[in-house]
Write an enzyme that holds these catalytic residues in place. Structure first.
Site: not given
Ligand code: EPU
Length: 365
Positions: A180, A261, A361
């Protein structure tokens, strides 16, 4: 919709150039925060930038480049001259033996562009479907989702220097992509080292490999694949899955204001990771190739009890704790101040509980 008046701070010599004053920005940022631009100029080609630079008063103003406004928190009216990028166009530029090189104007909608490449039989960006924003903003923060980052398909871009009007091209190395992150997020006095607020991206080129391979490693996609009993999904199938996953987890900015995010997933050393596991063994963590660990910021925020909580009209989304939302709308909606108070409170609790400072971000203005 918006009254167009002559430039307030200077005489506008170019009759084709219209500087709009006191422009409402609520519809131009996906958080739908109420704020105004003191002055706004729509940029439809590099000629518009050149014309702006010929106007001494406008040339001297600080500038803010606005794309889709999907990664932005407005904490008040915007004083710098807002350059609203509306450069259109998408085309297959050329083919190499290995790839299609496609080019899109910075003002094109990202999701529509991804769908268009698929319709043209040029897959490779389907994992990044439905990310809000414009094409020109995608290299700025090296967008990514479901195992693919922009830098994986990036070829090069053209940008224009906002002081000299010189058009220049950058390849991936020159963009200095990180998680990012890119050269466009950093300010630097030294020329070339940081391009924040110094350049406007005009066009972006993507290299989409002719030997397409599905990227299925990400857990949510793998779940879909099993659920649908589909061993060899095509690109359209993956595109549809990504849209379904995103719609089920992330708020649609057309309905609920948000900027995706709000925090980055932190990367920590093996020692730091062990320290955090000792505080709570359930922490979601992934080992990276260099031995460091990436932690799920959503999990850390959730573990501190923030999911569903609010400060004024700013809230933590119920289905994804990494996303802050505007629970109201218009003058009844969240202010940028409320969003930032909520963000700071989250940072404080995560720091107190896990000894880790979450990085934000979006651009805060
Ligand atoms: N989780 C929680 N609580 C929550 C949500 C998620 O404990 O409320 C846990 C989930 O169980 C999961 C982990 O957190 O194991 C990761 O969650 P998720 O797979 O939804 O992805 P993320 O790491 O939170 C990132 C990107 C997103 C992208 C998704 C999918 C960043 C900052 N965010 O989110 O990007 O869509 O992966 O690849 O890297 C963005 O940058 O605006 C964005 C939406």
């Amino acid at each position: 919709m918006v009254a167009t008046l002559p430039a307030k701070t200077g005489r506008c010599d170019n009759p084709a150039m219209v500087v709009e004053n006191n422009v409402p920005l609520q519809a131009l940022n996906t958080f739908h925060i109420v704020a105004r631009a003191q002055q706004l100029l729509r940029i439809r080609s590099e000629d518009d930038v050149a014309a702006m630079l010929q106007d001494a008063a406008l040339a001297a103003l600080p500038k803010f480049v606005l794309g889709g406004g999907s990664n932005l928190v407005l904490t008040g009216d915007v004083k710098p001259l807002v350059l609203k990028v509306e450069i259109a166009g998408r085309r297959l530029l050329r083919e190499t033996p290995k790839a299609f090189i496609v080019e899109a104007g910075a003002g094109e909608n990202w999701h529509d562009f991804v769908a268009w490449t698929l319709a043209q039989g040029m897959p490779g960006m389907e994992n990044m479907a439905l990310i809000p924003g414009t094409v020109g903003a995608t290299p700025v923060q090296n967008i990514g989702a479901y195992g693919v980052e922009l830098q994986d398909v990036f070829d090069s871009l053209d940008a224009i220097d906002l002081q000299t009007g010189e058009v220049f091209s950058l390849d991936a190395g020159q963009c200095a992509f990180g998680y990012r992150d890119s050269i466009f997020k950093h300010a630097s006095a030294a020329p070339g080292l940081g391009l924040k607020d110094k350049a406007l991206i005009l066009r972006v080129r993507f290299a989409l490999p002719k030997a397409w391979k599905p990227i299925l490693g990400y857990a949510d996609i793998e779940k879909m694949r099993i659920q649908e009993a589909c061993d060899k999904p095509d690109a359209q199938q993956i595109f549809d899955w990504v849209c379904r996953i995103r719609r089920s987890k992330l708020p649609d900015p057309a309905l609920v204001g948000n900027a995706g995010s709000f925090f980055k997933n932190p990367t920590v050393s093996a020692e730091q990771c062990a320290d955090i596991i000792a505080r709570d063994p359930r922490v979601v963590h992934y080992r990276l190739a260099d031995g460091s660990f990436k932690l799920a910021a959503a999990w850390l925020i959730d573990a501190c009890g923030w999911r569903g909580k609010s400060v004024g009209q700013a809230g933590v989304y119920e289905k994804q704790a990494l996303v802050l939302v505007n629970r109201g709308s218009g003058s009844q909606g969240a202010t940028g101040g409320e969003v930032m108070t909520l963000a700071k409170s989250i940072q404080t609790s995560v720091y107190e509980r896990f000894g880790l400072l979450l990085e934000t971000e979006p651009v805060v203005l």
